[in-house]
Design an enzyme around this catalytic site. Structure first.
Site, PDB file in Angstrom:
ATOM      1  CB  THR A  83      23.611 -10.908 -24.049  1.00  0.00           C
ATOM      2  OG1 THR A  83      23.721 -12.136 -24.028  1.00  0.00           O
ATOM      3  CG2 THR A  83      23.123 -10.418 -25.523  1.00  0.00           C
ATOM      4  CG  ASP A  84      27.139 -14.630 -23.322  1.00  0.00           C
ATOM      5  OD1 ASP A  84      25.905 -14.817 -23.397  1.00  0.00           O
ATOM      6  OD2 ASP A  84      27.685 -15.850 -22.659  1.00  0.00           O
ATOM      7  CD  GLU A  85      21.667 -15.185 -25.608  1.00  0.00           C
ATOM      8  OE1 GLU A  85      20.611 -15.390 -26.433  1.00  0.00           O
ATOM      9  OE2 GLU A  85      20.950 -15.755 -24.400  1.00  0.00           O
ATOM     10  N   GLY A 140      14.068  -4.718 -13.283  1.00  0.00           N
ATOM     11  CA  GLY A 140      14.283  -6.078 -13.759  1.00  0.00           C
ATOM     12  C   GLY A 140      15.201  -6.865 -12.832  1.00  0.00           C
ATOM     13  CG  PHE A 141      17.302 -10.943 -12.752  1.00  0.00           C
ATOM     14  CD1 PHE A 141      17.576 -11.421 -11.693  1.00  0.00           C
ATOM     15  CD2 PHE A 141      18.283 -11.656 -13.900  1.00  0.00           C
ATOM     16  CE1 PHE A 141      18.836 -12.356 -11.002  1.00  0.00           C
ATOM     17  CE2 PHE A 141      19.208 -12.586 -13.359  1.00  0.00           C
ATOM     18  CZ  PHE A 141      19.470 -12.921 -11.968  1.00  0.00           C
ATOM     19  CB  ILE A 142      20.624  -7.473 -14.300  1.00  0.00           C
ATOM     20  CG1 ILE A 142      20.735  -9.022 -14.926  1.00  0.00           C
ATOM     21  CG2 ILE A 142      22.146  -7.090 -14.408  1.00  0.00           C
ATOM     22  CD1 ILE A 142      21.421  -9.102 -16.217  1.00  0.00           C
ATOM     23  N   GLY A 143      18.916  -5.019 -13.346  1.00  0.00           N
ATOM     24  CA  GLY A 143      18.682  -3.915 -12.924  1.00  0.00           C
ATOM     25  C   GLY A 143      18.533  -3.747 -11.365  1.00  0.00           C
ATOM     26  CE  LYS A 145      20.941  -6.378 -24.950  1.00  0.00           C
ATOM     27  NZ  LYS A 145      20.545  -5.420 -23.925  1.00  0.00           N
ATOM     28  N   GLY A 189      15.612   0.232 -16.634  1.00  0.00           N
ATOM     29  CA  GLY A 189      15.335  -1.446 -16.368  1.00  0.00           C
ATOM     30  C   GLY A 189      15.729  -1.704 -14.978  1.00  0.00           C
ATOM     31  N   GLY A 190      15.585  -0.659 -14.090  1.00  0.00           N
ATOM     32  CA  GLY A 190      16.167  -1.076 -12.765  1.00  0.00           C
ATOM     33  C   GLY A 190      15.011  -1.849 -11.941  1.00  0.00           C
ATOM     34  CE1 TYR A 238      18.054  -9.998 -24.874  1.00  0.00           C
ATOM     35  CE2 TYR A 238      19.340 -11.861 -25.531  1.00  0.00           C
ATOM     36  CZ  TYR A 238      19.046 -10.651 -24.606  1.00  0.00           C
ATOM     37  OH  TYR A 238      20.037 -10.273 -23.675  1.00  0.00           O
TER      38      TYR A 238
END
Ligand code: NAD
Ligand code: TDX
Length: 355
Positions: free
Chosen positions: A138-140, A15-18, A167, A12-13, A163
């Site tokens: 995620t914290d979710e 993407g946003f965080i990746g 996770k 996932g590099g 989602y």
């Protein structure tokens, strides 16, 4: 790539965080990076344009749920560390269509674990000792908080959206592969990230671009849901620490201690834009539009990052006020990055049960 380099496979590099993780790792000495990404709608290869052509960076297009492709890539690259970020990440899309979330987040993580286990079993000595499988979560997974309290690493899981349930499932799989097979796994659970290169379906970039274009700013419900914002570059530093120094079998919460209601976030973006890019006759706060709430909308997330701070010495460097201003400025300066994404997804409402 040098033989002595730490070899890190990032899923996932693109993407946003990746992409923030890849840019961060590329700034370290002696790290060889392999980015494995399917390039879904959420990918933005332009976020890594600065790494193209470097001998310490490689890209492989592939699906984490494709067992043959994952195994072949791992056999070829021989990672010391796998940082598994590839996922379907948008809660609203998971409400509209959960299938891809089950396939990528659960099946894909299972495939990654099996391939990592086969690879790890073939290692010996120091190489075997230093191998890590790091799952970025995620914290979710912890559910929703009332007005008080924080999520810690021991908070029971209580996921509520397709989602977060996907996770949570993947976190459980990762821990099971650690307990049962001895695979050296670490898990991190972080709060809402923000910063540059954020796909404009998420609250902060969506509202920034809508406000810039004079469009309505959709605030779900009353705007009183609370998120705990973490700058993506602080997160990338935390992930590097956890992947390399985290204790196998442990999990680490990552958060910026920046709780805000959604309405506060949207109003602040409006005020920053009115200052940085005034629009004659327009006060951006007047664009705020309260719309139907997200089904099952979690009220509040907030992270206790004490374990990461005390055991691994991490500390967030960005405050939300400075980080948000820099982020808005980044969107003003980088239209060439976001305009093709905006052409693909212009911000229409997602995630209503009837949709
Ligand atoms: P993102 O949606 O921006 O990027 C996801 C990347 O994964 C994309 O490049 C996409 O092409 C790739 N991908 C998706 N499905 C794939 C598949 N089947 N095979 C290979 N690649 C695939 O997501 P993000 O916001 O960067 O989140 C990264 C990770 O961090 C996710 O695991 C997410 O659950 C987690 N996370 C994100 C946040 C946040 O605030 N963004 C917070 C907590 C945790
Ligand atoms: O248009 C909007 N209006 C609005 O009020 C959007 C897109 C969101 N919201 C609200 C919903 C949430 O309370 O803003 C808050 C943030 O929403 P998102 O940006 O969609 O993020 P969230 O649902 O909190 O999830 C994010 O953080 C945790 C990431 O997308 C997840 O991948 C991560 O796990």
């Amino acid at each position: 790539m040098s033989q002595q380099a730490l070899r890190v496979m990032v899923t996932g590099g693109s993407g946003f965080i990746g992409s923030a993780v890849c840019r961060h790792l590329a700034g370290q000495n002696n790290v060889a990076i392999l980015n494995y990404d399917k390039l879904t709608y959420a990918a933005a290869p332009a976020s890594l344009a600065m790494l193209e052509g470097r001998s310490d960076y490689r890209f492989v297009r592939g699906d984490v749920a494709d067992a043959d492709a994952v195994s072949a890539t791992i056999r070829d690259f021989r990672p010391d560390t796998i940082m598994h970020l590839a996922a379907e990440s948008h809660v609203d899309r998971s409400i509209t269509g959960p299938g891809d979330f089950i396939q990528t987040n659960i099946v894909g993580t299972y495939v990654m674990l099996q391939a990592a286990l086969e690879h790890w079993r073939g290692l010996a000595g120091e190489a075997k000792n230093r191998f890590r499988f790091h799952h970025i979560s995620t914290d979710e997974v912890f559910g929703s908080l009332g007005p008080d309290g924080l999520f810690s690493e021991t908070t029971p899981y209580d996921p509520r959206s397709p989602y977060s349930a996907s996770k949570a499932s993947s976190d459980h799989l990762v821990r099971a592969w650690g307990h049962t097979y001895g695979l050296p796994v670490v898990v991190s659970n972080c709060s809402n990230n923000y910063g540059p290169y954020h796909f404009p379906e998420k609250l902060i970039p969506l509202v920034t671009l809508n406000a810039l274009e004079g469009k309505p700013l959709p605030v779900y419900g009353q705007g009183d849901n609370v998120r705990d914002w973490l700058h993506v570059e602080d997160h990338a530093r935390a992930l590097h620490l956890i992947a390399t120094r985290g204790v196998p079998g442990e999990s680490y919460n990552v958060g910026g201690r920046n709780e805000r209601t959604n309405l506060q976030v949207v109003e602040t973006i409006c005020d920053i834009l009115d200052e940085l890019r005034p629009a004659p006759g327009l006060r951006r706060r007047d664009l705020i539009t309260f719309v139907a709430d997200r089904p099952g909308h979690d009220a509040r997330y907030a992270i206790d990052a004490t374990k990461l701070e005390t055991e691994l010495g991490w500390k967030a460097e960005e405050t939300f006020d400075t980080g948000l201003r820099k982020t808005v400025q980044w969107y003003l300066d980088n239209e060439a990055w976001w305009s093709p994404l905006r052409a693909r997804y212009a911000g229409q409402r997602l995630g209503l049960k009837s949709a």
